[in-house]
Scaffold this active site. Structure first.
Site, PDB file in Angstrom:
ATOM      1  N   GLY A  44       0.920  -1.267  -0.115  1.00 38.05           N
ATOM      2  CA  GLY A  44       0.051  -0.215  -0.051  1.00 38.05           C
ATOM      3  C   GLY A  44       0.793   1.295  -0.022  1.00 38.05           C
ATOM      4  O   GLY A  44       0.667   2.020   0.630  1.00 38.05           O
ATOM      5  N   HIS A  45       1.979   1.339  -1.017  1.00 38.36           N
ATOM      6  CA  HIS A  45       2.783   2.354  -0.828  1.00 38.36           C
ATOM      7  C   HIS A  45       3.370   2.543  -2.258  1.00 38.36           C
ATOM      8  O   HIS A  45       3.490   1.289  -2.909  1.00 38.36           O
ATOM      9  CB  HIS A  45       3.814   2.397   0.142  1.00 38.36           C
ATOM     10  CG  HIS A  45       4.613   1.274   0.447  1.00 38.36           C
ATOM     11  ND1 HIS A  45       4.180   0.036   1.128  1.00 38.36           N
ATOM     12  CD2 HIS A  45       5.917   1.018  -0.236  1.00 38.36           C
ATOM     13  CE1 HIS A  45       5.222  -0.774   0.883  1.00 38.36           C
ATOM     14  NE2 HIS A  45       6.185  -0.386   0.128  1.00 38.36           N
ATOM     15  N   ARG A  46       4.305   3.507  -2.437  1.00 40.44           N
ATOM     16  CA  ARG A  46       5.079   3.519  -3.531  1.00 40.44           C
ATOM     17  C   ARG A  46       6.501   4.350  -3.077  1.00 40.44           C
ATOM     18  O   ARG A  46       6.500   4.522  -1.792  1.00 40.44           O
ATOM     19  CB  ARG A  46       4.728   4.181  -4.680  1.00 40.44           C
ATOM     20  CG  ARG A  46       4.358   5.688  -4.514  1.00 40.44           C
ATOM     21  CD  ARG A  46       3.517   6.200  -5.776  1.00 40.44           C
ATOM     22  NE  ARG A  46       2.839   7.422  -5.500  1.00 40.44           N
ATOM     23  CZ  ARG A  46       3.206   8.608  -5.825  1.00 40.44           C
ATOM     24  NH1 ARG A  46       4.172   8.676  -6.567  1.00 40.44           N
ATOM     25  NH2 ARG A  46       2.205   9.648  -5.540  1.00 40.44           N
TER      26      ARG A  46
END
Length: 130
Positions: A44-46
């Site tokens: 749930g990230h970059r």
């Protein structure tokens, strides 16, 4: 955009040997693995800088990816498949099998300032009426 590569594997009567050498587009600074996952969604990230290579060593999982222009899902179900995730690739891992072990190679050491948790906003598709 994220891309799947096949890792070179040597097979004979003794078994398989898969090599991770000169195939990831970065110097490896960090290795971690995820296992024992229930039905949770991970990731749930970059990132601002980090490039990653994800390999499901055993079992399977799904990595959903969005680079702001295109959304894709990748099924990792073989230890000779490697998913390269670029910094702009906002990703979530889900659908882990009970025995899944997902190993991740990273181009950077852990730095909480490198993470971007907000997903890309949904893109509005213009409809042309004729």
């Amino acid at each position: 955009m994220a891309c799947l590569i096949n890792l070179k594997t040597f097979t004979d009567a003794r078994g398989n040997l898969t090599v991770i050498e000169k195939v990831v587009p970065f110097d490896i600074k960090r290795i971690f693995y995820i296992y024992g996952v229930d039905n949770s969604v991970r990731g749930g990230h970059r990132h601002h800088r980090t490039v990653q290579a994800a390999i499901c060593l055993t079992g399977h999982c799904v990595i959903a990816n969005d680079n702001g222009q295109e959304k894709q899902e990748f099924v990792l179900n073989s230890p000779d498949k490697c998913l390269i995730l670029h910094p702009e690739d906002w990703h979530q891992m889900h659908g882990f099998s009970e025995n899944a072990i997902l190993m991740v190679l990273a181009s950077e050491f852990f730095d909480p300032e490198d993470y971007i948790y907000d997903p890309y906003p949904d893109r509005i598709r213009e409809l042309t009426l004729t």
